[in-house]
Scaffold this active site. Structure first.
Site, PDB file in Angstrom:
ATOM      1  N   ILE A  60       0.803  -1.328  -0.023  1.00 28.25           N
ATOM      2  CA  ILE A  60      -0.129   0.046  -0.158  1.00 28.25           C
ATOM      3  C   ILE A  60       0.923   1.299   0.200  1.00 28.25           C
ATOM      4  CG2 ILE A  60      -2.107  -0.860   1.181  1.00 28.25           C
ATOM      5  CD1 ILE A  60      -1.278   0.286   3.472  1.00 28.25           C
ATOM      6  N   THR A 125      -8.035   0.937  16.102  1.00 30.66           N
ATOM      7  CA  THR A 125      -8.210   0.225  17.435  1.00 30.66           C
ATOM      8  C   THR A 125      -8.496   1.050  18.353  1.00 30.66           C
ATOM      9  OG1 THR A 125      -6.434  -0.875  18.891  1.00 30.66           O
ATOM     10  CG2 THR A 125      -5.605   0.909  17.157  1.00 30.66           C
ATOM     11  N   ASP A 126      -8.710   0.364  19.319  1.00 24.18           N
ATOM     12  CA  ASP A 126      -8.972   1.185  20.839  1.00 24.18           C
ATOM     13  C   ASP A 126      -7.807   1.575  21.363  1.00 24.18           C
ATOM     14  OD1 ASP A 126      -8.044  -1.274  21.510  1.00 24.18           O
ATOM     15  OD2 ASP A 126      -9.626  -1.666  23.099  1.00 24.18           O
ATOM     16  N   GLU A 127      -6.619   0.951  20.652  1.00 21.92           N
ATOM     17  CA  GLU A 127      -5.369   1.452  21.486  1.00 21.92           C
ATOM     18  C   GLU A 127      -4.857   2.810  21.416  1.00 21.92           C
ATOM     19  OE1 GLU A 127      -2.241  -1.713  21.335  1.00 21.92           O
ATOM     20  OE2 GLU A 127      -3.642  -3.311  20.767  1.00 21.92           O
ATOM     21  N   TYR A 153       3.050   1.328  18.011  1.00 25.38           N
ATOM     22  CA  TYR A 153       2.025   0.873  17.173  1.00 25.38           C
ATOM     23  C   TYR A 153       0.695   1.752  17.221  1.00 25.38           C
ATOM     24  CZ  TYR A 153      -2.187  -1.824  16.209  1.00 25.38           C
ATOM     25  OH  TYR A 153      -3.505  -2.087  15.891  1.00 25.38           O
ATOM     26  N   LYS A 157      -1.257   4.151  14.357  1.00 25.01           N
ATOM     27  CA  LYS A 157      -2.652   3.892  13.993  1.00 25.01           C
ATOM     28  C   LYS A 157      -3.120   5.388  14.419  1.00 25.01           C
ATOM     29  CE  LYS A 157      -4.442   0.591  13.052  1.00 25.01           C
ATOM     30  NZ  LYS A 157      -4.869   0.297  11.693  1.00 25.01           N
ATOM     31  N   ASN A 252      -5.427 -10.899  31.397  1.00 25.39           N
ATOM     32  CA  ASN A 252      -4.464 -11.990  30.466  1.00 25.39           C
ATOM     33  C   ASN A 252      -4.513 -13.449  31.204  1.00 25.39           C
ATOM     34  OD1 ASN A 252      -4.290  -9.972  28.825  1.00 25.39           O
ATOM     35  ND2 ASN A 252      -2.246  -9.476  29.574  1.00 25.39           N
ATOM     36  N   PRO A 277       7.582  -3.310  28.088  1.00 25.32           N
ATOM     37  CA  PRO A 277       7.685  -1.850  28.231  1.00 25.32           C
ATOM     38  C   PRO A 277       6.491  -0.912  27.959  1.00 25.32           C
ATOM     39  CG  PRO A 277       9.467  -2.761  26.974  1.00 25.32           C
ATOM     40  CD  PRO A 277       8.395  -3.428  26.915  1.00 25.32           C
TER      41      PRO A 277
HETATM   42  P1  NAD Z   1      -2.433  -8.787  10.811  1.00 23.71           P
HETATM   43  O1  NAD Z   1      -0.877  -8.427  11.031  1.00 23.71           O
HETATM   44  O2  NAD Z   1      -2.895 -10.260  11.063  1.00 23.71           O
HETATM   45  O3  NAD Z   1      -2.496  -8.671   9.298  1.00 23.71           O
HETATM   46  C1  NAD Z   1      -2.058  -7.559   8.498  1.00 23.71           C
HETATM   47  C2  NAD Z   1      -1.917  -7.778   6.984  1.00 23.71           C
HETATM   48  O4  NAD Z   1      -1.329  -6.378   6.456  1.00 23.71           O
HETATM   49  C3  NAD Z   1      -1.096  -8.943   6.632  1.00 23.71           C
HETATM   50  O5  NAD Z   1      -1.590  -9.871   5.640  1.00 23.71           O
HETATM   51  C4  NAD Z   1       0.071  -8.063   5.857  1.00 23.71           C
HETATM   52  O6  NAD Z   1       0.609  -8.835   4.811  1.00 23.71           O
HETATM   53  C5  NAD Z   1      -0.559  -7.041   5.263  1.00 23.71           C
HETATM   54  N1  NAD Z   1       0.275  -5.802   5.282  1.00 23.71           N
HETATM   55  C6  NAD Z   1       1.417  -5.294   6.038  1.00 23.71           C
HETATM   56  N2  NAD Z   1       1.847  -4.324   5.569  1.00 23.71           N
HETATM   57  C7  NAD Z   1       1.290  -4.085   4.195  1.00 23.71           C
HETATM   58  C8  NAD Z   1       1.688  -3.291   3.266  1.00 23.71           C
HETATM   59  N3  NAD Z   1       2.591  -2.299   3.401  1.00 23.71           N
HETATM   60  N4  NAD Z   1       1.060  -3.227   2.122  1.00 23.71           N
HETATM   61  C9  NAD Z   1      -0.003  -4.155   2.031  1.00 23.71           C
HETATM   62  N5  NAD Z   1      -0.405  -5.080   2.905  1.00 23.71           N
HETATM   63  C10 NAD Z   1       0.306  -5.173   4.227  1.00 23.71           C
HETATM   64  O7  NAD Z   1      -3.425  -7.878  11.494  1.00 23.71           O
HETATM   65  P2  NAD Z   1      -4.741  -8.036  11.867  1.00 23.71           P
HETATM   66  O8  NAD Z   1      -4.715  -8.521  13.342  1.00 23.71           O
HETATM   67  O9  NAD Z   1      -5.748  -8.648  10.841  1.00 23.71           O
HETATM   68  O10 NAD Z   1      -5.100  -6.547  11.989  1.00 23.71           O
HETATM   69  C11 NAD Z   1      -5.915  -5.748  10.853  1.00 23.71           C
HETATM   70  C12 NAD Z   1      -6.312  -4.319  11.079  1.00 23.71           C
HETATM   71  O11 NAD Z   1      -7.123  -4.011  12.112  1.00 23.71           O
HETATM   72  C13 NAD Z   1      -5.051  -3.424  11.518  1.00 23.71           C
HETATM   73  O12 NAD Z   1      -5.166  -2.133  10.890  1.00 23.71           O
HETATM   74  C14 NAD Z   1      -5.108  -3.498  12.968  1.00 23.71           C
HETATM   75  O13 NAD Z   1      -4.446  -2.302  13.535  1.00 23.71           O
HETATM   76  C15 NAD Z   1      -6.571  -3.483  13.199  1.00 23.71           C
HETATM   77  N6  NAD Z   1      -7.035  -4.080  14.568  1.00 23.71           N
HETATM   78  C16 NAD Z   1      -6.624  -5.052  15.114  1.00 23.71           C
HETATM   79  C17 NAD Z   1      -6.928  -5.929  16.266  1.00 23.71           C
HETATM   80  C18 NAD Z   1      -6.748  -7.066  16.725  1.00 23.71           C
HETATM   81  O14 NAD Z   1      -7.088  -7.437  17.693  1.00 23.71           O
HETATM   82  N7  NAD Z   1      -5.797  -8.115  15.933  1.00 23.71           N
HETATM   83  C19 NAD Z   1      -8.031  -5.087  16.906  1.00 23.71           C
HETATM   84  C20 NAD Z   1      -8.445  -3.577  16.343  1.00 23.71           C
HETATM   85  C21 NAD Z   1      -7.981  -3.513  15.184  1.00 23.71           C
HETATM   86  P1  TYD Z   2      -1.455  -8.816  22.464  1.00 26.65           P
HETATM   87  O1  TYD Z   2      -2.106 -10.139  21.508  1.00 26.65           O
HETATM   88  O2  TYD Z   2      -0.101  -8.690  21.616  1.00 26.65           O
HETATM   89  O3  TYD Z   2      -2.426  -7.698  22.037  1.00 26.65           O
HETATM   90  P2  TYD Z   2      -2.432  -6.012  22.314  1.00 26.65           P
HETATM   91  O4  TYD Z   2      -0.970  -6.029  22.833  1.00 26.65           O
HETATM   92  O5  TYD Z   2      -2.600  -5.331  20.912  1.00 26.65           O
HETATM   93  O6  TYD Z   2      -3.633  -6.103  23.343  1.00 26.65           O
HETATM   94  O7  TYD Z   2      -1.572  -9.120  23.767  1.00 26.65           O
HETATM   95  C1  TYD Z   2      -2.562  -9.055  24.483  1.00 26.65           C
HETATM   96  C2  TYD Z   2      -2.339  -9.011  25.970  1.00 26.65           C
HETATM   97  O8  TYD Z   2      -1.592 -10.232  26.263  1.00 26.65           O
HETATM   98  C3  TYD Z   2      -1.458  -7.813  26.299  1.00 26.65           C
HETATM   99  O9  TYD Z   2      -1.583  -7.146  27.584  1.00 26.65           O
HETATM  100  C4  TYD Z   2       0.155  -8.265  26.306  1.00 26.65           C
HETATM  101  C5  TYD Z   2      -0.168  -9.812  26.757  1.00 26.65           C
HETATM  102  N1  TYD Z   2       0.798 -10.749  26.238  1.00 26.65           N
HETATM  103  C6  TYD Z   2       1.401 -11.676  27.190  1.00 26.65           C
HETATM  104  O10 TYD Z   2       1.204 -11.749  28.475  1.00 26.65           O
HETATM  105  N2  TYD Z   2       2.210 -12.673  26.728  1.00 26.65           N
HETATM  106  C7  TYD Z   2       2.410 -12.941  25.481  1.00 26.65           C
HETATM  107  O11 TYD Z   2       3.437 -13.682  25.060  1.00 26.65           O
HETATM  108  C8  TYD Z   2       1.700 -11.814  24.513  1.00 26.65           C
HETATM  109  C9  TYD Z   2       2.138 -11.935  22.879  1.00 26.65           C
HETATM  110  C10 TYD Z   2       1.078 -10.943  25.124  1.00 26.65           C
END
Ligand code: NAD
Ligand code: TYD
Length: 339
Positions: A60, A125-127, A153, A157, A252, A277
């Site tokens: 992208i 994201t809520d983050e 991160y 976002k 967790n 951290p």
């Molecule tokens: P993921 O890491 O599983 O997938 C990300 C995808 O983006 C991968 O397929 C990767 O190849 C692709 N990608 C990365 N860089 C790219 C680039 N430069 N060009 C094209 N494609 C690229 O992530 P996810 O967990 O599926 O998250 C998807 C979205 O949702 C993200 O924007 C994330 O911030 C947001 N989000 C995730 C969560 C969660 O709990 N996982 C919660 C809220 C929001």
């Molecule tokens: P994660 O799945 O990385 O999501 P996010 O940091 O985006 O919320 O982590 C979820 C929670 O789990 C977070 O509080 C960090 C904790 N965590 C562990 O305790 N051990 C682990 O190995 C990982 C990957 C996460």
């Protein structure tokens, strides 16, 4: 509709593609994905059989390639999932997060303007709201909560969200943003909490819980998130942010213990390791706006969702074994050997 889904070879994007192909069989879905470590074409194998689906390998941030794709496809809407998504990696190497999450978003916004003021949805994201204290269970993130980020991160976002709103205000691009809590479900990359603990438990490996395991996340089954995005895309008010979450807060350690119970394993594998951290304490979404305006409600309870997820990982061992036997092993060594 012809919809561009970015990052569709990752966890949530792929689930969204399957959701949309089923829900809207007449729609065309085009996925652009750079296939980074987190993208996996095996995940999209079944979608490839659908004539309404096209996969395009591309980055992208590659303006030329993105413009060419927009020129050719004449999209009606863009849903941007593509991102670097793992907080721990952002702490090790922030730069790629800024490039993909901010500059990549900008390229997509520019393309959406250039090729017909295309409807644009940003998956956030809520983050971006930072965190809440553990001793104030009465506090929740609303759409009015100030942006207050903790990790590279979340900062990347949040920057992307601000750009999206700037393109709405300045250029009138028809945008929406969703800010969802932590997702779980099928195709979740093994570096994240739930699949990491699940796979380690299946393999009899230690379960590395950061700090005391008291940090709280608000878990949502991925399909409920996909449903929310579909609703926002069709019925959401332009220029608005929608928080998505199902009031499902768990510490967790609670999540890890529940997983072990479902798997029928004892707790001896749990290890408390060095904390992350800047570790955010608690996330908790107030979903009143999307409930009232769009009638969205989560359908899957945490217990059902976790069982479904465990069953999916048990039935799809080849999918995750291919990942954990490759580059993922060196990532795991690097991140966990001194913890
Ligand atoms: P993921 O890491 O599983 O997938 C990300 C995808 O983006 C991968 O397929 C990767 O190849 C692709 N990608 C990365 N860089 C790219 C680039 N430069 N060009 C094209 N494609 C690229 O992530 P996810 O967990 O599926 O998250 C998807 C979205 O949702 C993200 O924007 C994330 O911030 C947001 N989000 C995730 C969560 C969660 O709990 N996982 C919660 C809220 C929001
Ligand atoms: P994660 O799945 O990385 O999501 P996010 O940091 O985006 O919320 O982590 C979820 C929670 O789990 C977070 O509080 C960090 C904790 N965590 C562990 O305790 N051990 C682990 O190995 C990982 C990957 C996460």
């Amino acid at each position: 509709m012809n919809i561009l889904v970015t990052g569709g070879a990752g966890f949530i994007g792929s689930n969204f593609i399957y959701y949309m192909l089923k829900k809207h069989p007449a729609y065309r879905i085009v996925c652009i994905d750079a296939l980074t470590y987190a993208g996996n074409l095996e995940t999209l194998e079944k979608a490839m059989e659908n004539p309404n689906f096209r996969f395009f390998k591309g980055d992208i941030t590659d303006r030329k390639a993105v413009y060419a794709l927009f020129e050719e496809e004449k999209f009606d809407a863009v849903v941007n999932f593509a991102a670097e998504s793992h907080v721990d990696r952002s702490i090790e190497e922030p730069e790629i997060f800024l490039k993909t999450n901010i500059l990549g978003t900008q390229v997509l916004l520019d393309a959406s303007r250039k090729y017909g003021n295309i409807r644009y949805h940003q998956v956030s994201t809520d983050e971006v709201y930072g965190d809440l204290p553990l001793d104030r269970p009465d506090l929740f993130f609303t759409e009015e909560t100030p942006i207050h980020t903790s990790s590279p991160y979340s900062a990347s976002k949040a920057s992307a969200d601000l750009l999206v709103m700037a393109y709405y205000r300045t250029y009138g691009l028809p945008v929406t943003i969703s800010r969802c809590s932590n997702n779980y479900g099928p195709y979740h990359f093994p570096e994240k909490l739930i699949p990491l603990m699940l796979i380690n438990a299946l393999e009899g490996k230690p379960l590395p819980v950061y700090g005391e395991g008291l940090n709280v996340r608000d878990w949502l089954y991925v399909e409920d998130h996909c449903k929310a995005i579909d609703l926002i895309l069709h019925k959401g008010r332009i220029g608005e942010v929608y928080n998505v979450g199902g009031h499902n807060e768990k510490s967790n350690i609670e999540v890890v213990k529940t997983l072990l119970r479902i798997l029928g394993k004892d707790e001896s594998l749990i290890r408390y390791v060095k904390d992350r951290p800047g570790h955010d304490m608690r996330y908790a979404i107030d979903p009143t706006k999307i409930q009232n305006e769009l009638g969205w409600e989560p359908e899957t309870s945490f217990n059902d969702g976790l069982r479904k997820t465990v069953n999916w990982y048990l039935a799809n061992t080849a999918w995750w074994q291919n990942i954990v036997s490759g580059d993922y092993m060196s990532y795991y060594e690097k991140m966990y050997k001194d913890r």
